[in-house]
Design a protein around this motif. Structure first.
Motif, short mmCIF file in Angstrom:
data_model
loop_
_atom_site.label_atom_id
_atom_site.label_comp_id
_atom_site.label_asym_id
_atom_site.label_seq_id
_atom_site.Cartn_x
_atom_site.Cartn_y
_atom_site.Cartn_z
N GLY A 1 1.51 10.29 2.32
CA GLY A 1 1.45 11.42 1.65
C GLY A 1 2.74 11.78 0.65
N GLU A 2 3.69 10.94 0.96
CA GLU A 2 5.01 11.26 0.38
C GLU A 2 5.58 9.82 -0.37
OE1 GLU A 2 6.33 14.63 3.48
OE2 GLU A 2 7.97 13.38 2.33
N ARG B 1 0.97 -1.23 -0.06
CA ARG B 1 0.02 -0.17 -0.14
C ARG B 1 0.87 1.21 0.11
NH1 ARG B 1 -4.73 -1.61 4.54
NH2 ARG B 1 -5.51 -3.04 3.46
N ILE B 2 0.44 2.26 -0.65
CA ILE B 2 1.03 3.53 -0.72
C ILE B 2 -0.11 4.42 -0.17
CG2 ILE B 2 1.88 5.29 -2.22
CD1 ILE B 2 3.09 3.16 -4.09
N TYR B 3 0.32 5.06 0.99
CA TYR B 3 -0.64 6.09 1.55
C TYR B 3 -0.42 7.31 1.27
CZ TYR B 3 -1.59 2.01 4.73
OH TYR B 3 -2.11 0.80 5.29
N ASN B 4 -1.86 7.95 1.08
CA ASN B 4 -2.11 9.38 1.11
C ASN B 4 -1.92 10.14 2.30
OD1 ASN B 4 -2.75 9.93 -1.96
ND2 ASN B 4 -4.44 8.33 -1.44
N SER C 1 -5.82 7.33 3.43
CA SER C 1 -6.42 6.50 2.07
C SER C 1 -5.13 5.87 1.35
CB SER C 1 -7.33 7.16 1.26
OG SER C 1 -6.57 8.28 0.80
N PHE C 2 -5.51 4.76 0.54
CA PHE C 2 -4.20 4.33 0.12
C PHE C 2 -4.64 3.66 -1.45
CE2 PHE C 2 -6.30 0.77 2.25
CZ PHE C 2 -6.32 -0.37 1.38
N VAL C 3 -3.51 3.56 -2.29
CA VAL C 3 -3.47 2.64 -3.45
C VAL C 3 -2.65 1.69 -3.35
CG1 VAL C 3 -4.28 4.79 -4.84
CG2 VAL C 3 -2.01 4.15 -4.62
#
Ligand SMILES: [Zn+2]
Length: 198
Positions: free
Chosen positions: A139-140, A104-107, A111-113
């Protein structure tokens, strides 16, 4: 190479084993390995093709620690109780999604994608020889890229636009070029190196 891709599903708890048959790319559950169930949010078994549920397993192969109706946290889509292509009468599933949240890559808002959602179009893939995602803070996102001989200046803009479009507007994306991707502490390669907790 013209060779068919083959995949299987299993886990170290030894509850469910499922693999593609010789004809189609759906997972055929091996009935002698463990008892397989697919359950909905209310805990009811799913018998309707196309519905997604959680994989629940009861092990036949782990007498030392026999998990009974163990919820794996993995999800799959129910296809049916037999395979039309090979004729085996076993549960058939597809679109297995793992419980492993490490991709997962988090905002910044939590939230994540998943890294799959960040997949590039083929024209951009030709411009790179290697790619890896690094996230140290929500977020980064740092994207490590090894340039291919096809890489041109204008690819950078396209790459930035691509990643920025997959994340929230306030996400900070940074592309770093490298000759070598990073390894995990155990020496293995991972598509993403994240120190962010869910
Ligand atoms: Zn089959």
């Amino acid at each position: 190479m013209g060779i068919r891709f083959y995949n299987w599903y299993g886990h170290s708890e030894k509850l469910v084993l499922a693999g593609y048959c010789e004809k189609v790319d759906t997972y055929h559950v091996e009935p002698t390995y463990g008892y397989f169930e697919l359950i909905d949010e209310k805990g009811n078994p799913i018998k309707e093709p196309g519905k997604t549920g959680e994989i629940v397993g009861t092990s036949f192969h782990n007498p030392g620690m026999p998990f009974i109706r163990y919820r794996t946290g993995d999800f799959a889509e129910y296809v049916g109780d037999h395979c039309h292509a090979c004729g085996r009468r076993v549960p058939i599933i597809k679109n297995v999604r793992g419980r492993w949240s490490g991709d997962r890559i988090y905002n910044a808002d939590g939230s994540f994608v998943t890294t799959t959602a960040l997949n590039l179009h083929s024209d951009l893939y030709s411009a790179i020889s290697g790619i890896q995602y690094v996230q140290e803070k929500k977020g980064e996102l740092i994207v490590l890229i090894i340039k291919s001989p096809e890489y041109r200046m204008n690819h950078e803009k396209a790459l930035y636009e691509h990643f920025q479009s997959k994340l929230k507007k306030d996400a900070i994306v940074r592309i770093e070029y490298t000759d070598k991707l990073r390894k995990l502490p155990n020496g293995k390669f991972s598509h993403i190196i994240s120190s962010v907790k869910a």
